[in-house]
Design a protein around this motif. Structure first.
Motif, PDB file in Angstrom:
ATOM      1  N   LEU A  49       5.407 -12.377  -6.762  1.00 56.11           N
ATOM      2  CA  LEU A  49       6.662 -12.446  -6.018  1.00 56.11           C
ATOM      3  C   LEU A  49       6.554 -13.439  -4.859  1.00 56.11           C
ATOM      4  CD1 LEU A  49       7.681  -8.673  -5.982  1.00 56.11           C
ATOM      5  CD2 LEU A  49       9.009 -10.550  -6.985  1.00 56.11           C
ATOM      6  N   LEU A  50       5.401 -13.484  -4.225  1.00 62.52           N
ATOM      7  CA  LEU A  50       5.208 -14.402  -3.098  1.00 62.52           C
ATOM      8  C   LEU A  50       5.259 -15.859  -3.540  1.00 62.52           C
ATOM      9  CD1 LEU A  50       2.482 -12.824  -0.773  1.00 62.52           C
ATOM     10  CD2 LEU A  50       4.777 -13.608  -0.124  1.00 62.52           C
ATOM     11  N   ILE A  51       4.466 -16.214  -4.546  1.00 62.46           N
ATOM     12  CA  ILE A  51       4.440 -17.619  -4.960  1.00 62.46           C
ATOM     13  C   ILE A  51       5.816 -18.055  -5.467  1.00 62.46           C
ATOM     14  CG2 ILE A  51       3.664 -17.146  -7.339  1.00 62.46           C
ATOM     15  CD1 ILE A  51       2.573 -20.122  -5.133  1.00 62.46           C
ATOM     16  N   THR A  52       6.536 -17.136  -6.098  1.00 64.67           N
ATOM     17  CA  THR A  52       7.863 -17.473  -6.613  1.00 64.67           C
ATOM     18  C   THR A  52       8.872 -17.612  -5.491  1.00 64.67           C
ATOM     19  OG1 THR A  52       7.327 -16.167  -8.583  1.00 64.67           O
ATOM     20  CG2 THR A  52       9.616 -16.855  -8.309  1.00 64.67           C
ATOM     21  N   SER A  53       8.838 -16.702  -4.531  1.00 69.82           N
ATOM     22  CA  SER A  53       9.793 -16.769  -3.421  1.00 69.82           C
ATOM     23  C   SER A  53       9.573 -18.006  -2.565  1.00 69.82           C
ATOM     24  CB  SER A  53       9.712 -15.501  -2.565  1.00 69.82           C
ATOM     25  OG  SER A  53       8.444 -15.367  -1.962  1.00 69.82           O
ATOM     26  N   GLU A  84       0.831  -1.206   0.000  1.00 74.27           N
ATOM     27  CA  GLU A  84       0.000   0.000   0.000  1.00 74.27           C
ATOM     28  C   GLU A  84       0.862   1.252   0.000  1.00 74.27           C
ATOM     29  OE1 GLU A  84      -2.459  -0.489   3.408  1.00 74.27           O
ATOM     30  OE2 GLU A  84      -3.818  -1.932   2.431  1.00 74.27           O
ATOM     31  N   SER A  85       1.975   1.212   0.763  1.00 74.56           N
ATOM     32  CA  SER A  85       2.872   2.359   0.805  1.00 74.56           C
ATOM     33  C   SER A  85       3.499   2.610  -0.566  1.00 74.56           C
ATOM     34  CB  SER A  85       3.969   2.107   1.849  1.00 74.56           C
ATOM     35  OG  SER A  85       4.940   3.129   1.825  1.00 74.56           O
ATOM     36  N   ASN A  86       3.924   1.536  -1.231  1.00 75.36           N
ATOM     37  CA  ASN A  86       4.540   1.692  -2.547  1.00 75.36           C
ATOM     38  C   ASN A  86       3.517   2.040  -3.622  1.00 75.36           C
ATOM     39  OD1 ASN A  86       7.190   1.253  -1.727  1.00 75.36           O
ATOM     40  ND2 ASN A  86       7.034  -0.956  -1.957  1.00 75.36           N
ATOM     41  N   PRO A 100      -4.795  -8.323  -8.159  1.00 70.37           N
ATOM     42  CA  PRO A 100      -5.541  -9.549  -7.874  1.00 70.37           C
ATOM     43  C   PRO A 100      -6.631  -9.289  -6.827  1.00 70.37           C
ATOM     44  CG  PRO A 100      -3.195  -9.992  -7.904  1.00 70.37           C
ATOM     45  CD  PRO A 100      -3.345  -8.498  -7.961  1.00 70.37           C
ATOM     46  N   THR A 101      -7.745  -9.979  -6.965  1.00 72.80           N
ATOM     47  CA  THR A 101      -8.854  -9.769  -6.027  1.00 72.80           C
ATOM     48  C   THR A 101      -8.625 -10.489  -4.703  1.00 72.80           C
ATOM     49  OG1 THR A 101     -10.050 -11.627  -6.998  1.00 72.80           O
ATOM     50  CG2 THR A 101     -10.532  -9.430  -7.865  1.00 72.80           C
ATOM     51  N   ILE A 102      -7.759 -11.483  -4.698  1.00 71.07           N
ATOM     52  CA  ILE A 102      -7.477 -12.207  -3.462  1.00 71.07           C
ATOM     53  C   ILE A 102      -6.508 -11.394  -2.607  1.00 71.07           C
ATOM     54  CG2 ILE A 102      -5.639 -13.534  -4.610  1.00 71.07           C
ATOM     55  CD1 ILE A 102      -6.263 -15.833  -2.704  1.00 71.07           C
ATOM     56  N   SER A 103      -6.767 -11.323  -1.318  1.00 70.81           N
ATOM     57  CA  SER A 103      -5.906 -10.561  -0.411  1.00 70.81           C
ATOM     58  C   SER A 103      -4.562 -11.270  -0.241  1.00 70.81           C
ATOM     59  CB  SER A 103      -6.578 -10.398   0.947  1.00 70.81           C
ATOM     60  OG  SER A 103      -6.654 -11.645   1.620  1.00 70.81           O
ATOM     61  N   LEU A 160      12.157  -2.109  -8.787  1.00 72.36           N
ATOM     62  CA  LEU A 160      11.008  -3.007  -8.738  1.00 72.36           C
ATOM     63  C   LEU A 160      10.495  -3.159  -7.308  1.00 72.36           C
ATOM     64  CD1 LEU A 160      12.199  -5.884 -11.121  1.00 72.36           C
ATOM     65  CD2 LEU A 160      10.583  -4.048 -11.637  1.00 72.36           C
ATOM     66  N   PRO A 161       9.985  -2.079  -6.712  1.00 73.80           N
ATOM     67  CA  PRO A 161       9.454  -2.184  -5.346  1.00 73.80           C
ATOM     68  C   PRO A 161       8.204  -3.050  -5.316  1.00 73.80           C
ATOM     69  CG  PRO A 161       8.857  -0.078  -6.304  1.00 73.80           C
ATOM     70  CD  PRO A 161       9.801  -0.730  -7.278  1.00 73.80           C
ATOM     71  N   ILE A 162       7.976  -3.681  -4.181  1.00 77.98           N
ATOM     72  CA  ILE A 162       6.789  -4.518  -4.024  1.00 77.98           C
ATOM     73  C   ILE A 162       5.555  -3.645  -3.941  1.00 77.98           C
ATOM     74  CG2 ILE A 162       5.594  -6.076  -2.436  1.00 77.98           C
ATOM     75  CD1 ILE A 162       8.298  -7.263  -1.733  1.00 77.98           C
ATOM     76  N   ASN A 163       4.553  -3.953  -4.765  1.00 77.44           N
ATOM     77  CA  ASN A 163       3.292  -3.230  -4.730  1.00 77.44           C
ATOM     78  C   ASN A 163       2.133  -4.193  -4.957  1.00 77.44           C
ATOM     79  OD1 ASN A 163       3.033  -3.588  -7.595  1.00 77.44           O
ATOM     80  ND2 ASN A 163       4.374  -1.821  -7.903  1.00 77.44           N
ATOM     81  N   SER A 164       0.928  -3.667  -5.048  1.00 78.89           N
ATOM     82  CA  SER A 164      -0.254  -4.520  -5.163  1.00 78.89           C
ATOM     83  C   SER A 164      -0.322  -5.272  -6.484  1.00 78.89           C
ATOM     84  CB  SER A 164      -1.525  -3.675  -4.997  1.00 78.89           C
ATOM     85  OG  SER A 164      -1.578  -3.106  -3.715  1.00 78.89           O
ATOM     86  N   PHE A 165       0.431  -4.814  -7.485  1.00 80.38           N
ATOM     87  CA  PHE A 165       0.384  -5.446  -8.796  1.00 80.38           C
ATOM     88  C   PHE A 165       1.368  -6.605  -8.941  1.00 80.38           C
ATOM     89  CE2 PHE A 165      -1.436  -1.286  -9.462  1.00 80.38           C
ATOM     90  CZ  PHE A 165      -2.478  -1.524 -10.344  1.00 80.38           C
TER      91      PHE A 165
END
Length: 206
Positions: free
Chosen positions: A101-105, A30-32, A52-55, A91-96
């Motif tokens: 990034l999560l599933i890959t990490s 949200e900050s980014n 994505p619609t999923i939180s 490439l900062p982490i954002n909602s898009f």
């Protein structure tokens, strides 16, 4: 990536690391998101066309439920995410991009940490993406990390402490009797003892 049906997810015990990592990443994204209105950010393979619609929390819980990897994998995934954004500052982490990034990490972490893990096709299904995209994301993530996958025990526990701080920020009274995430002992020692973390600048804790 739509919101999944949880079915028996509530009946599972979700590790604290999932709750507090999702909270931290939600705040960061949200900050980014707000920052990108004022400064240009590079679009990468990790970016979706829409949010994505999923939180983030539901997505992490879904990964935990189906990937069946150890809780320590999520801490190591957190380390990898932080390294990635340090090495890829445009490439900062954002909602898009946070979901990909999560599933890959977590995929990379599970392969490095666990003796048994699911293949990329399975992770693609869990993550709601195609196997082709999952393979591309993994390769891009590894190159973005410079293949620096080793995590020392000291670094692991440092990141546990960041997640504990998130726990205290959320509910300092509730967790007075719970000083630990209780996952440190689950860490398998995959480490490079000449890894220099002394100048490490942790950026994902906001």
């Amino acid at each position: 990536m739509a919101e999944p049906e949880t079915n028996d997810l509530e009946q599972q015990t979700v590790p604290k690391v999932i709750t507090f990592l999702s909270s931290l990443l939600q705040r960061l994204a949200e900050s980014n998101d707000n920052s990108c209105r004022f400064q240009s950010q590079k679009v990468s393979i990790f970016h979706g066309l829409t949010r994505p619609t999923i939180s983030i929390r539901s997505y992490l819980e879904r990964i935990f439920k189906y990937a069946n990897c150890s809780p320590s994998c999520f801490v190591v995934a957190y380390v990898y995410l932080d390294r990635f954004v340090q090495m890829q500052p445009s490439l900062p982490i954002n909602s898009f991009n946070v979901h990909r990034l999560l599933i890959t990490s977590v995929l990379v972490s599970a392969k490095f940490m666990d003796d048994m893990y699911y293949n990329n096709a399975y992770y693609a299904k869990v993550g709601g993406i195609s196997i082709v995209e999952m393979n591309l994301l993994e390769v891009d993530f590894l190159f973005g990390l410079g293949f620096q996958l080793n995590v020392t025990p000291a670094t692991f526990h440092t990141y546990c402490s960041f997640l504990q701080r998130e726990m205290w920020m959320q509910s300092p009274i509730q967790h007075l009797a719970e000083p630990s995430l209780n996952i440190g002992r689950a860490l398998k020692i995959h480490c490079c003892f000449n890894e220099d973390e002394s100048t490490h600048q942790q950026q994902l804790a906001v």
